[in-house]
Write an enzyme that holds these catalytic residues in place. Structure first.
Site, PDB file in Angstrom:
ATOM      1  N   LEU A  65      39.343  44.552  81.981  1.00  0.00           N
ATOM      2  CA  LEU A  65      38.645  44.438  80.700  1.00  0.00           C
ATOM      3  C   LEU A  65      39.571  44.023  79.559  1.00  0.00           C
ATOM      4  O   LEU A  65      39.188  43.193  78.724  1.00  0.00           O
ATOM      5  CB  LEU A  65      37.926  45.750  80.378  1.00  0.00           C
ATOM      6  CG  LEU A  65      36.650  45.982  81.189  1.00  0.00           C
ATOM      7  CD1 LEU A  65      36.102  47.377  80.932  1.00  0.00           C
ATOM      8  CD2 LEU A  65      35.584  44.946  80.875  1.00  0.00           C
ATOM      9  N   VAL A 109      31.426  50.046  79.689  1.00  0.00           N
ATOM     10  CA  VAL A 109      31.821  50.328  81.069  1.00  0.00           C
ATOM     11  C   VAL A 109      33.251  50.854  81.161  1.00  0.00           C
ATOM     12  O   VAL A 109      34.023  50.780  80.214  1.00  0.00           O
ATOM     13  CB  VAL A 109      31.666  49.060  81.945  1.00  0.00           C
ATOM     14  CG1 VAL A 109      30.220  48.610  81.955  1.00  0.00           C
ATOM     15  CG2 VAL A 109      32.567  47.929  81.447  1.00  0.00           C
ATOM     16  N   GLU A 110      33.585  51.376  82.359  1.00  0.00           N
ATOM     17  CA  GLU A 110      34.911  51.944  82.662  1.00  0.00           C
ATOM     18  C   GLU A 110      35.335  52.997  81.647  1.00  0.00           C
ATOM     19  O   GLU A 110      36.480  53.031  81.188  1.00  0.00           O
ATOM     20  CB  GLU A 110      35.964  50.823  82.768  1.00  0.00           C
ATOM     21  CG  GLU A 110      35.792  49.949  83.988  1.00  0.00           C
ATOM     22  CD  GLU A 110      36.970  49.025  84.232  1.00  0.00           C
ATOM     23  OE1 GLU A 110      38.038  49.227  83.612  1.00  0.00           O
ATOM     24  OE2 GLU A 110      36.824  48.093  85.038  1.00  0.00           O
ATOM     25  N   GLY A 111      34.416  53.853  81.285  1.00  0.00           N
ATOM     26  CA  GLY A 111      34.668  54.887  80.284  1.00  0.00           C
ATOM     27  C   GLY A 111      34.215  54.394  78.933  1.00  0.00           C
ATOM     28  O   GLY A 111      34.861  53.532  78.331  1.00  0.00           O
ATOM     29  N   ARG A 134      41.982  49.557  85.136  1.00  0.00           N
ATOM     30  CA  ARG A 134      41.488  49.609  83.760  1.00  0.00           C
ATOM     31  C   ARG A 134      42.485  48.977  82.792  1.00  0.00           C
ATOM     32  O   ARG A 134      42.115  48.545  81.698  1.00  0.00           O
ATOM     33  CB  ARG A 134      41.189  51.065  83.360  1.00  0.00           C
ATOM     34  CG  ARG A 134      40.508  51.185  82.013  1.00  0.00           C
ATOM     35  CD  ARG A 134      39.936  52.573  81.796  1.00  0.00           C
ATOM     36  NE  ARG A 134      40.925  53.613  81.959  1.00  0.00           N
ATOM     37  CZ  ARG A 134      40.654  54.917  81.859  1.00  0.00           C
ATOM     38  NH1 ARG A 134      39.422  55.317  81.628  1.00  0.00           N
ATOM     39  NH2 ARG A 134      41.596  55.822  82.003  1.00  0.00           N
TER      40      ARG A 134
END
Length: 815
Positions: free
Chosen positions: A379, A497-499, A375
């Site tokens: 991103l 996405v990803e939280g 993460r």
């Protein structure tokens, strides 16, 4: 009057000791010396000594303090603070703390920050970026991907596999590239400047996925089988975590497996029946191996005494009977491979668990540790790369495009959003560099990864909107010459996405940061619930009184730094950045103080006060973003021409921090905000947003060929190849600037002020007058072609825009 003076001296001495964080015993001794001097001058009475001893002796006599003070407080603490669940505990313990802990502690060590190594690419990494990465960027036609194929062309898929794009994290002994996190970031930045589909396709296998999990937790047999195949592109991986019922709350996944015996390749083996329904899984439609997260149950206790083993991760080949993949989602017109996967009572051996059967139930720890790395890279790097390209391209466009007889970039209304794009491009690149530096040093920065995921995707989205506003119709009308539209559509995907960003800001950043970064809170929690009562009391006593001294110090520091506007605090440099370090000293102390007061007033309820938590997280986040910017300036040799970009980025971050701090004080629990405002802001808010003059200077850099502009877009894809609209425009930008003196020359010769258009006709006129060389004529003609390509938008035959399906094509062929 003398007694009042000695009281003042004593208060000043105690304040100085607290400010400097001197130990309790040393502080007591120094205070006693001050008392003795006061007694010698008959300024302090015996009664004052009685009060002094009554306070200091119990605090310094360990056994008495633990029995009379600490023990009751430990009992009270246990009653207030709920014990952490196992998933909360694993999430908190996952990863490491790094520079963010210094920022949280109220007294940043700037020397430590600047002593972190400068991030550099190896010769092999640089060659990869200049070779295969450059080549695949030339190959990609974004309009073809997004409008015609709905996917990357097969030639690009094969090129990515053949050249190791999916193997950047895999060790060389398995055939991988084994690149640094910094190199991965630079690769993704360059790809993201060309296509979000390309960057996502490369980013996911190198982020949270089977490759990462296998290298950390896989058995030797799993590693030997899968890693070479992943490195060669013989396997396409995906990782299935998110379910319709459990998105950001990944710990609530309903997917499950049941330990049982079953048939596998003609033999009865101990295995699992897996049932899952996953959504939003990138690469799932084309994956050959599925990383799957599920909750494992053992009702017959075939593995031990526990029936609920917990979250588990397994590798499932997608050709196993019952595994469903292939269908696709349609995320905002972005054609990266993303889709669902399902399975109903799919039987596989226990050996499919990553790490083997002994890792059953360890999946949550595995996920949060690996996510803290992935993460922090994918991103944020994609966001930074997209905005770096957008910043330079927007500068070029604003210089080429004219309205009201001058380039639009000279209009103050355009300068404002341009400055936001340019300043953020500098900051975002700085943040990805510092973060990957930490990862390459061996850190697994769970708090930092949440900070950079949220703030860089958020700034990316806002910058893309600014760029769209500047480009107007150029950004709105899709086609081969539109380099913004698809990125604008894709921006909310990164936010989600990803939280999800709302959750990341309101719960994760500070929820983890408050416990992980605070020097005493985690120690207090662990001590309080230690079953060894003797050890619990000793550890809690040490943590508690350390915490009290810490809070006292930050109260004094906040008061003094506010009163003096931090002018006397330390800074590693005496140039124009000095005040930034001093302001950050002040805000770091404020963060530490407010954190303790929020925890003291709300206790365990702080995690439910999400807006308080979010604003405290903002303070930590903006301090991190600003310090990364200053670190970049230092690492790049303190280039004076870049100072404008540094100033804009840091002033913007600190102004946002001040806004969040202001909002926090307006809503602080128990009405303490008014009192705290007097301490923290005795003379009002100290900072202003970046000025109009600063905006102008940033916008000017974006529109002027110079070293600062080159550094702003360093590493991106600028080759003017047929499908690279920004590269073609960049060449036109340089041509246009070279043509401006020729335009003035023609105007002077003809005695007429010609509009800056139809440059090819002006070239012919200049040639007829004999005032232009053949090279100058060719330059004007080439510039006019590029100018029109830059300011025009694509148009299509109506049939080209009709949605094509297989049935349509079949009917067309039949006709």
């Amino acid at each position: 009057m003398t007694s009042l003076l000695w009281i003042f001296v004593m208060l000043f001495a105690l304040g100085a000791l607290a400010y400097l964080r001197v130990s309790l015993l040393t502080s007591t001794i120094i205070a006693a010396i001050v008392m003795a001097l006061g007694t010698a001058t008959a300024s302090i009475s015996p009664l004052a000594w009685l009060v002094f001893l009554a306070i200091t002796l119990p605090l310094n006599i360990g056994a008495f303090r633990k029995s009379v003070i600490t023990r009751p407080l430990l009992k009270l603490y246990k009653g207030i603070m709920p014990e952490m669940s196992s998933t909360e505990k694993e999430a908190i313990e996952a990863g490491t703390t790094w520079w963010e802990a210094d920022l949280f502690a109220g007294k940043p060590n700037w020397k430590k920050l600047h002593n972190y190594p400068v991030a550099r690419l190896t010769a092999e990494e640089q060659a990869f970026i200049e070779g295969p990465v450059e080549e695949v960027c030339k190959m990609l036609n974004q309009h073809q991907v997004s409008h015609q194929l709905g996917d990357l062309p097969e030639s690009i898929w094969q090129y990515l596999k053949d050249n190791g794009f999916f193997a950047m994290i895999i060790k060389k002994k398995y055939g991988g590239l084994e690149f640094s996190a910094y190199a991965q970031s630079r690769v993704l930045q360059k790809l993201a400047g060309v296509s979000s589909e390309l960057a996502s396709t490369v980013g996911v296998p190198n982020s949270l996925g089977p490759g990462e999990l296998l290298q950390h937790y896989g058995t030797p047999a799993q590693q030997d089988h899968y890693l070479p195949r992943l490195a060669k592109g013989l396997e396409v991986p995906c990782f299935a975590l998110t379910s319709p019922e459990a998105g950001s709350d990944a710990g609530a996944i309903p997917d499950f497996g049941i330990v049982c015996k079953g048939q596998w390749q003609g033999e009865e083996v101990l295995g699992m029946k897996l049932t899952w329904n996953k959504r939003y899984i990138t690469l799932a439609p084309v994956a050959t191996v599925l990383g799957l997260a599920f909750k494992l149950q053992d009702p017959d206790k075939l593995l031990g005494d526990k029936e609920e083993l917990g979250i588990t991760c397994a590798l499932i080949p997608t050709d196993v009977p019952g595994v469903e993949t292939g269908r696709r989602h349609f995320p905002l017109n972005c054609m990266f491979q993303n889709g669902p996967t399902r399975g109903n009572e799919v039987f596989v051996p226990l050996d499919f668990i990553i790490g083997g059967p002994e890792m059953a139930g360890q999946g949550w720890r595995m996920l949060v540790e690996c996510l803290s790395v992935g993460r922090g890279i994918t991103l944020p790097s994609n966001s930074a790369g997209g905005i770096k390209t957008a910043a330079v391209a927007t500068g070029a466009y604003a210089r080429i495009r004219r309205q009201f007889k001058l380039p639009i970039g000279k209009l103050e209304g355009i300068e404002e959003p341009m400055a936001r794009i340019g300043g953020n491009a500098y900051l975002m690149d700085a943040v990805t560099t510092l973060t990957t530096t930490g990862i390459d040093l061996g850190e697994k920065p769970s708090v930092i990864s949440a900070i950079v995921k949220y703030h860089l995707t958020d700034r990316m989205q806002k910058c893309v909107i600014d760029a769209m506003d500047i480009h107007g119709g150029k950004g709105v009308c899709l086609g081969e010459n539109n380099y913004l539209g698809r990125g604008y559509q894709a921006a909310p995907i990164a936010i989600t996405v990803e939280g999800a960003n709302i959750l990341t800001r309101s719960m994760i950043i500070y929820g983890q940061g408050a416990i992980r970064c605070h020097p005493y809170v985690l120690a207090e929690m662990e001590a309080a619930f230690d079953p060894d009562m003797h050890k619990s009391l000793n550890d809690f006593d040490s943590a508690l009184f350390g915490h009290i001294g810490f809070t006292t110090s930050n109260l004094v520091r906040s008061f003094w730094l506010g009163l003096t506007s931090s002018y006397f605090s330390n800074s590693p440099y005496k140039d124009k950045t000095k005040r930034y370090y001093q302001h950050m000293n002040r805000f770091s102390a404020n963060l530490a103080l407010l954190s303790d007061l929020a925890m003291a007033t709300l206790g365990g309820g702080l995690k439910r006060k999400e807006r308080v938590s979010a604003r405290l997280g903002d303070l930590l986040s903006q301090l991190y973003l600003a310090s990364a910017t200053l670190k970049r300036y230092q690492d790049e040799g303190r280039q004076s021409e870049d100072l404008v970009l540094v100033q804009w980025a840091v002033e913007d971050a600190l102004y946002k921090l001040q806004d969040s701090l202001d909002d926090l004080l307006n809503n602080f629990p128990m009405g303490l905000g008014r009192v705290l405002r007097v301490i923290l802001f005795p003379f009002g808010r100290p900072l202003k947003r970046p000025s109009d003059v600063l905006d102008h200077k940033v916008a000017k850099i974006m529109q002027t060929p110079c070293a600062s502009r080159d550094r702003l877009g360093k590493g991106q894809f600028w080759t003017p190849s047929p499908f690279n609209a920004v590269g073609i425009q960049e060449q036109t930008f340089k041509d246009i600037l070279a043509c401006e003196p020729l335009h003035d020359k023609i105007c002077k010769a003809t005695g007429k002020r010609h509009p800056f258009m139809w440059l090819d006709k002006l070239a012919a006129e200049g040639k007829a007058l004999g005032i232009l060389s053949d090279e100058e004529v060719a330059l004007l003609e080439r510039a006019e072609i590029g100018r029109m390509k830059s300011i025009n938008v694509d148009d299509f035959d109506p049939a080209e825009l009709r949605a094509q399906t297989l049935d349509d094509e079949t009917q067309h062929q039949a006709a």
